[in-house]
Motif scaffolding. Structure first.
Motif, short mmCIF file in Angstrom:
data_model
loop_
_atom_site.label_atom_id
_atom_site.label_comp_id
_atom_site.label_asym_id
_atom_site.label_seq_id
_atom_site.Cartn_x
_atom_site.Cartn_y
_atom_site.Cartn_z
N LEU A 159 3.35 -6.90 -0.89
CA LEU A 159 4.29 -6.23 0.02
C LEU A 159 5.37 -5.48 -0.74
O LEU A 159 5.77 -4.38 -0.36
CB LEU A 159 4.93 -7.26 0.95
CG LEU A 159 3.96 -7.94 1.95
CD1 LEU A 159 4.70 -9.00 2.74
CD2 LEU A 159 3.36 -6.90 2.88
N GLU A 160 5.86 -6.12 -1.88
CA GLU A 160 6.87 -5.42 -2.67
C GLU A 160 6.32 -4.16 -3.32
O GLU A 160 6.99 -3.13 -3.38
CB GLU A 160 7.40 -6.39 -3.75
CG GLU A 160 8.26 -7.51 -3.20
CD GLU A 160 8.77 -8.44 -4.30
OE1 GLU A 160 8.29 -8.25 -5.45
OE2 GLU A 160 9.61 -9.29 -4.02
N ALA A 161 5.06 -4.25 -3.78
CA ALA A 161 4.43 -3.04 -4.36
C ALA A 161 4.27 -1.95 -3.31
O ALA A 161 4.54 -0.76 -3.55
CB ALA A 161 3.08 -3.41 -4.97
N GLN A 162 3.87 -2.39 -2.13
CA GLN A 162 3.75 -1.40 -1.04
C GLN A 162 5.11 -0.79 -0.70
O GLN A 162 5.23 0.42 -0.43
CB GLN A 162 3.13 -2.06 0.19
CG GLN A 162 1.67 -2.45 0.02
CD GLN A 162 1.11 -3.14 1.25
OE1 GLN A 162 1.83 -3.37 2.22
NE2 GLN A 162 -0.19 -3.47 1.18
N LEU A 163 6.14 -1.66 -0.69
CA LEU A 163 7.49 -1.17 -0.40
C LEU A 163 7.94 -0.16 -1.44
O LEU A 163 8.55 0.88 -1.12
CB LEU A 163 8.46 -2.35 -0.32
CG LEU A 163 9.92 -2.01 -0.04
CD1 LEU A 163 10.04 -1.32 1.32
CD2 LEU A 163 10.78 -3.27 -0.08
N LYS A 164 7.64 -0.47 -2.75
CA LYS A 164 8.02 0.44 -3.82
C LYS A 164 7.30 1.79 -3.69
O LYS A 164 7.91 2.86 -3.82
CB LYS A 164 7.70 -0.20 -5.16
CG LYS A 164 8.17 0.62 -6.36
CD LYS A 164 7.88 -0.11 -7.66
CE LYS A 164 8.35 0.70 -8.86
NZ LYS A 164 8.07 0.00 -10.15
N ASP A 165 6.02 1.68 -3.40
CA ASP A 165 5.25 2.94 -3.21
C ASP A 165 5.80 3.74 -2.03
O ASP A 165 5.92 4.98 -2.08
CB ASP A 165 3.79 2.60 -2.98
CG ASP A 165 3.14 1.99 -4.23
OD1 ASP A 165 3.68 2.21 -5.32
OD2 ASP A 165 2.10 1.32 -4.07
N LEU A 166 6.16 3.02 -1.00
CA LEU A 166 6.71 3.71 0.18
C LEU A 166 8.05 4.37 -0.13
O LEU A 166 8.35 5.47 0.36
CB LEU A 166 6.86 2.72 1.34
CG LEU A 166 5.55 2.21 1.95
CD1 LEU A 166 5.83 1.14 3.00
CD2 LEU A 166 4.77 3.36 2.58
N LYS A 167 8.88 3.69 -0.98
CA LYS A 167 10.16 4.30 -1.35
C LYS A 167 9.95 5.55 -2.21
O LYS A 167 10.64 6.56 -2.03
CB LYS A 167 11.00 3.29 -2.12
CG LYS A 167 11.59 2.20 -1.24
CD LYS A 167 12.49 1.27 -2.04
CE LYS A 167 13.13 0.21 -1.15
NZ LYS A 167 14.01 -0.71 -1.91
#
Length: 453
Positions: A159-167
């Motif tokens: 989820l954190e990786a997805q959040l980073k990619d989304l940012k």
């Protein structure tokens, strides 16, 4: 609520359906309800949820539906439309029925009473609502089971990786959004510039269209004027061609006949006892004959021997001379007019001499025509002899053109023959004139062509 008639044969109607306003006939079991039953009915069918007023009630989706009772006056509830004088028993029953329906209306959201049809419709509606509620409840149960079956633990790193990619994607999108805003601003400015240029071009187009319309109108006017000139030219050419084909002598001198009289330009020449023609008309006819004979002679360049015709209207005359000397000295003018009266002609013969001289001039013109090449066989229809005689070749009779010692009938016939000869001479000169014109035009065209080469 309505009341029926007072007769025993009629059914008493006390209530109307609160939905369709149809009269309702109550069942007889409603008449046997006691007080205990009514008391039990006063108890609530179900405990209603507490009613919240204001914005909370609206947000929660609770809507109070109020259906007012049907009434034709200011009173609420049921309306009595029957007779005003009811018995106490009927009043008691009616009161009981009203109380019963009030209980039903208070415990439900529907006003009572209702007819059978409206009850069936209401039941169908409630059943459909019940099925919809059951389906919704089943969906909630399925969703609840799905939530209970799912695991509460998730991969936090994912989820954190997805959040980073989304940012990162958000940052790119923000930058792209700024660029798009700049492009939008530039496009807006370019659009405004293009609109301004479009307005200018529109104004120029309108000016050009006005100029075009003005030139188009001028062109149409010039085309109309040119077409008008073309029509005028065609008309002038047609008139010119018609005039070229028209012989002036034929158009000017019309020789014909009217009964026993010969006519020239509608003037009769001669007299009859039954038709005494006025001498002014005869003198005018002689003036026309003198003018025509003189014109024919001039047309063929012929000069009369010993005579000179002087056309002078109804006072025309002929000058007679021999080798430059007058034949009759002071009385050398031979008149072609008279004032009337045969007794006068017995003593004055100048009018006879003038007519004889005219016939001699016509005979000289015939001789001049015969001298033309190719005209050896030409002759006028009536032979003209000396001393004013004219012969009808068909009958062999001779008529005198003189009035003295002559009848009016013979004199008129002689004048008619003389006009016939004059008409033939006119036709011959006209034909010769046309031939000369054709030959002259042909020679002119030939000389023009030779000069061109």
């Amino acid at each position: 609520m309505a009341a029926g008639g007072e007769s025993s044969n009629k059914v008493v109607v006390s209530f109307t359906c609160q939905r369709c306003q149809c009269p309702i006939i109550l069942d007889h079991s409603f008449n046997s309800i006691d007080e205990h039953t009514l008391a039990e009915l006063h108890l609530p069918l179900y405990a209603p949820p507490p009613l919240e007023l204001g914005e909370k009630a609206v947000d929660s989706g609770v809507i109070d539906k109020y259906v007012p009772p049907v009434s034709d006056n200011e009173n609420h509830g049921f309306t009595i439309v029957g007779g005003s004088e009811l018995t106490s028993q009927q009043s008691q029953l009616l009161k009981t029925h009203m109380e019963l329906f009030d209980i039903l209306s208070n415990n439900t959201e529907i006003d009572h009473p209702l007819c059978d049809e409206c009850c069936d419709t209401l039941i169908t509606l409630l059943e459909s609502e019940q099925r919809a509620a059951e389906d919704e409840c089943k969906q909630y149960e399925d969703f609840l089971k799905k939530l209970e079956s799912e695991s509460d633990t998730e991969d936090i790193e994912t989820l954190e990786a997805q959040l980073k990619d989304l940012k990162v994607e958000e940052t790119k999108l923000v930058v792209e959004l700024r660029e798009l805003k700049v492009d939008e601003t530039n496009a807006t400015e370019a659009l405004e510039s293009q609109r301004k240029q479009f307005r200018q071009l529109k104004e120029q187009e309108e000016e050009f269209m006005k100029e075009y319309c003005r030139h188009k109108r001028e062109l149409n006017e010039l085309e109309d004027y040119s077409q008008s000139l073309d029509y005028e030219l065609r008309y002038a050419e047609a008139q010119s061609e018609r005039l070229e084909k028209t012989n002036a002598l034929n158009a000017t001198f019309h020789i014909w006949h009217s009964g026993h009289f010969g006519t020239i330009n509608t003037f009769r020449l001669g007299r009859l006892p039954s038709e005494p023609v006025d001498w002014n008309e005869i003198n005018a006819a002689w003036g026309q004959c003198a003018l025509l004979l003189n014109a024919l002679a001039r047309k063929i360049n012929f000069k009369f021997s010993n005579y000179q015709i002087v056309p002078f209207g109804n006072h025309s005359y002929i000058k007679a001379s021999i080798a430059g000397f007058n034949v009759l000295a002071d009385n050398s003018e031979l008149p072609l007019y008279a004032s009337g009266g045969f007794s006068r002609f017995l003593w004055d013969t100048k009018f006879d001499q003038g007519m004889t001289a005219f016939l001699d001039c016509l005979n000289q013109l015939q001789a001049a025509m015969l001298e033309r090449p190719g005209q050896s066989g030409f002759a006028l229809p009536y032979r003209m002899a000396e001393k004013g005689k004219i012969e009808d070749t068909a009958s062999g009779k001779t008529y005198s053109i003189k009035i003295q010692l002559n009848s009016e009938e013979n004199w008129t016939k002689a004048l008619k023959f003389m006009l016939t000869n004059l008409k033939w001479a006119l036709a011959w000169v006209s034909s010769q004139y046309v031939q000369e014109e054709i030959v002259g035009s042909t020679s002119t065209n030939t000389s023009t062509i030779s000069k061109a080469y």
